[in-house]
Design an enzyme around this catalytic site. Structure first.
Site, PDB file in Angstrom:
ATOM      1  CG  ASP A   1      -6.871  -2.510  -3.975  1.00 38.22           C
ATOM      2  OD1 ASP A   1      -7.442  -1.986  -3.019  1.00 38.22           O
ATOM      3  OD2 ASP A   1      -5.525  -2.374  -3.968  1.00 38.22           O
TER       4      ASP A   1
ATOM      5  CB  SER B   1      -1.046  -0.050   1.236  1.00 40.09           C
ATOM      6  OG  SER B   1      -1.905   0.914   1.129  1.00 40.09           O
TER       7      SER B   1
ATOM      8  CG  HIS C   1      -5.405  -2.514   0.058  1.00 35.92           C
ATOM      9  ND1 HIS C   1      -5.120  -2.131  -0.943  1.00 35.92           N
ATOM     10  CD2 HIS C   1      -4.871  -2.005   1.156  1.00 35.92           C
ATOM     11  CE1 HIS C   1      -3.807  -1.198  -0.657  1.00 35.92           C
ATOM     12  NE2 HIS C   1      -3.884  -1.182   0.544  1.00 35.92           N
TER      13      HIS C   1
END
Length: 826
Positions: free
Chosen positions: A758, A685, A792
């Site tokens: 995601d 991330s 994610h």
């Protein structure tokens, strides 16, 4: 605006490239999209990933039993491949009328704390269980079981473990709180799939016209949310699947009593006396710019039977709320836990815009049944009413004395304050209790110990004039958790317990209001986490409550050490050094730096140490620490602080992360554990964003792994992380810190991994797709892996094992077995 034509050209490209078709693969390189089968990592990694997960535990409200929850460590990819609707920021499984892939627990057991006897809860075969809800009296558990075509409600007896399904109903678990206990421990408030709701709406294959969105000229700055409504048909599906029928379900008899009419329930809170419901309903017109929680709401008080008693507010969509702002009407509404039926909520006094100057940001008001008078102002707050990090709302109620803790937050200083207020005194001046920077771990006083009352309200435990505070006990030597007794009158604390040297022992809960008996979770590098009972006055004695074994004995021998060092500007930094089993002193190893940047106002706070080297090493999922089994050293959580004024700190983001990375590598080399010619970097991330920047702006690393990142900040134009400026306010900064704009400078090999589904704000898969094309088009060495059905974070066993294989192959090829070269620098 731009320093040269190259910057202007790159800026234009940054805006245009997302609109261009994918770059065609040339004849000399593999196709950008190649069929590939899931790969397995080495056996030692696969064995851990395929083993049972460590159990989790919850102490009962009566403090007499301990619930033990067994979970599926990594579900099969077939679970993630279940049907999914991505609408209004939600991910819904239409077959179960619940969330797509909710947490997957498989079994429960209950331990009697006094006798140690353990009983298994009689859950159904092939169970897919939720986290259970303890009844306030601790005698029952309520939980859901997800089947192929429904979400069921189950109730279990805590003493015997006997459990049964409540027949004739289906739980609607798509949104809100599907199951909660009401006052008295006999009745549950449940969101049900409405009976006879009809067939699923069908979409016409022939459109009646275009889909249109329009702005009235009023600013609507919003983050780049995922899974929003796109068409009127999406809105129809949202109505169909998310509309619930509130009902009271008798836990003993199974009797179901509908409450009110079907609605999309954003919030439903029974009053402490059980006579009223605070209900927030989502209503049309829905927004196509924000997720469901930002839709218009009707906030109302109902009778226990569902009759409207008082309308509290009609709230508009949050589309027009300023960045970092709030709605101007009632918000954070809740019942006062210690009164029969009194509401409390916050209202903005600054128009909801935190950037505007105002003597007070918020006020707190109360309204008491029968709700026929005007709300009474309790207090004004200089800064924004906030949770203080304690819970999702902003207030904690003392179990006696009619007082509460409230918190406000100063965005300019990133400063949080805690006040004590009297719930019976209007227009009072709140009494300051604590204040600190939100990043100040050393100054954290701890969180109040809470208990559940008979009417299912969470309150602060009060013993005489004292409460109890538990915290991580952060220090320059690492975390040493504690439990304090805090006197509300003298404002002084007495330490009742703290983890001993070379251990990590954390307060779990009180077994007595006077803290004479407490439950802790104890672990060391050699001892897996287990729960213990400690008694006051016996600091050396503790009795085991659980006996959980080492979940992964394959990982024995891993060593770790907390290391501190300084950046070239004097900022204190740290990392946890992990060394593989059988490491030989003085051997220089291939090393991976893994990090996630954080923002700070000052160097002193940025230099604070976090974590503990005395915790038991547990590795799971997509953790980079599995590289230890293959002979790597890992510099874990290498601190990458970005320090400065909150309004402008990212102006020097690149310089600061490069300096921090260099300091970490230099320290590891100085210690004799790292081969300076074999160092890689990785992150997930915002850590992936960091990784790409480090490869673009330094030559410290042989290769990098960047997972689920965002690389082009023009695609997150209304801010990211803690950045407060929009792209139009700081275009040079947005371009400077976008590694996409410097793809031609990334010469070290980089592995990009992204979940195809995601769900995180700002990290659309197109970020990695365009980054791959940019690096490839400029002749860089890059591999791009997309994971079907993954969000994610990655969950499916096949996906997780493949990610481990990808990372290991990449680092082995480009770091461990890298050709000899001169020592690197920046």
């Amino acid at each position: 605006m731009f320093k040269d034509l190259r910057q202007a050209f790159l800026f234009s490209l940054a805006l245009l490239l997302p609109l261009l078709p994918a770059v065609a693969a040339d004849s000399t390189q593999p196709s950008a999209t190649a069929q590939f089968h899931y790969q397995k990592p080495p056996k030692v990694i696969a064995d851990v990933l395929e083993s049972p997960a460590p159990p989790s535990t919850i102490v009962s409200p009566a403090r007499d039993r301990l619930l033990v929850i067994q979970s599926l460590r990594q579900p099969p990819i077939s679970d993630l491949a279940a049907p999914m609707l991505r609408i209004a920021g939600l991910r819904i499984n239409p077959a179960t009328n619940g969330r797509h892939h909710p947490p997957h627990h498989v079994a429960y057991s209950i331990i009697n704390i006094a006798s140690g006897k353990e009983v298994k809860v009689a859950t159904p075969a092939n169970a897919w269980l939720s986290v259970p809800e303890w009844a306030p009296d601790g005698k029952r558990l309520a939980f859901t079981n997800t089947t192929a075509n429904a979400t069921e409600l189950w109730i279990a007896d805590a003493e015997t473990g006997a459990a049964h399904r409540v027949s004739g109903i289906k739980v609607n678990a798509t949104y809100g709180e599907p199951v909660q206990w009401m006052s008295g421990s006999r009745t549950l408030l449940v969101q049900l799939v409405p009976a006879n709701r009809g067939a699923v709406p069908t979409e016409s294959r022939i459109p009646v016209g275009p889909n249109v969105q329009e702005s009235s000229g009023k600013p609507s700055p919003v983050p780049t949310f995922e899974d929003l409504l796109q068409t009127p048909y999406d809105a129809e599906l949202f109505d169909y699947y998310v509309t619930s029928q509130l009902a009271a379900v008798d836990a003993a008899s199974g009797k179901v009593t509908p409450i009110g009419s079907p609605a999309i329930v954003d919030d439903a809170q029974p009053s402490p006396d059980g006579q009223h419901l605070l209900v927030a309903r989502l209503v049309q017109p829905y927004s196509y710019l924000v997720p469901a929680e930002g839709f218009p709401k009707e906030v109302e008080v109902w009778s226990a039977g569902g009759k409207l008693e008082k309308k509290i507010a009609s709230l508009p969509t949050s589309e027009h709320v300023p960045l970092e702002g709030v709605l101007t009407g009632p918000r954070d509404y809740e019942w006062v836990a210690t009164k029969p039926a009194t509401l409390v909520w916050a209202e903005a006094l600054d128009g909801g815009d935190t950037k505007k100057d105002a003597p007070y940001r918020d006020r707190l008001v109360t309204l008491t049944a029968p709700f026929s008078t005007q709300p009474i102002e309790l207090a004004k707050l200089q800064y924004r009413y906030s949770s203080g990090g304690f819970r999702s709302t902003g207030m904690e109620f003392g179990e006696s004395g009619n007082w509460a803790f409230v918190h406000d937050y100063d965005r300019k200083r990133r400063w949080v304050r805690t006040f004590q207020i009297d719930l019976d005194t209007p227009n009072q001046e709140p009494k300051l209790v604590w204040e600190r920077s939100v990043r100040d771990r050393y100054g954290d006083p701890g969180r109040p110990a809470m208990k559940l009352t008979a009417n299912n309200q969470s309150v602060i435990v009060v013993n005489g004039e004292s409460i109890y505070l538990s915290g991580e006990g952060a220090s320059s030597k690492g975390d040493f958790p504690f439990l304090d007794r805090y006197d509300l009158t003298s404002k002084k604390s007495d330490r009742l317990f703290q983890a001993a040297d070379k251990t990590y022992e954390q307060f779990v809960g009180l077994l007595a209001d006077d803290a004479s008996r407490i439950v802790t979770r104890f672990e060391t590098p050699d001892d897996p986490p287990n729960l213990y009972i400690r008694e006051a006055g016996k600091p050396e004695a503790k009795s085991a409550l659980t006996h959980f074994p080492d979940p992964a004995p394959q990982l024995h021998g891993i060593a770790k050490q907390l290391v501190t060092y300084k950046r070239n500007d004097g900022v204190q930094l740290s990392f946890t050094l992990y060394l593989p089993p059988n490491y030989k002193q003085g051997e220089r190893l291939p090393t991976i730096v893994w990090a996630y940047p954080l923002e700070y106002n000052d160097a002193a706070t940025a230099g604070q140490v976090s974590g503990s080297q005395y915790r038991f090493t547990v590795i799971s999922g997509i953790s980079h620490l599995f590289l230890l089994t293959q002979g790597y050293a890992v510099l874990d959580n290498a601190t990458m602080p970005v320090i400065g004024d909150p309004e402008t700190m990212n102006n020097t983001y690149v310089e600061q992360v490069v300096a921090s990375a260099k300091a970490a590598v230099d320290k590891a080399v100085e210690m004799g554990v790292t081969d300076p010619n074999r160092v890689g970097v990785g992150g997930h991330s915002y850590g992936a964003f960091m990784t790409a920047n480090l490869l673009a702006h330094s030559n410290l690393f042989k290769a990098g792994v960047a997972r689920s990142g965002a690389y082009n900040r023009t695609l997150t134009p209304f801010g990211f992380q803690s950045e407060r400026r929009t792209f139009w306010e700081a275009p040079d900064m947005y371009l400077k810190i976008s590694p996409f704009a410097f793809a031609d400078k990334i010469k070290a090999p980089i592995l990009l991994i992204h979940g195809e589904a995601d769900d995180n704000t700002g990290t659309f898969p197109i970020q990695s797709e365009r980054m791959y094309q940019a690096i490839k088009g400029n002749g860089g060495t890059v591999r791009y892996v997309t994971l079907p059905y993954e969000a994610h974070g990655y969950l499916g066993l096949e996906s997780v094992e493949h990610v481990q294989w990808e990372m290991l192959q990449w680092f082995d090829k480009y770091v461990k077995n890298a050709p000899a070269a001169a020592a690197s620098g920046n």
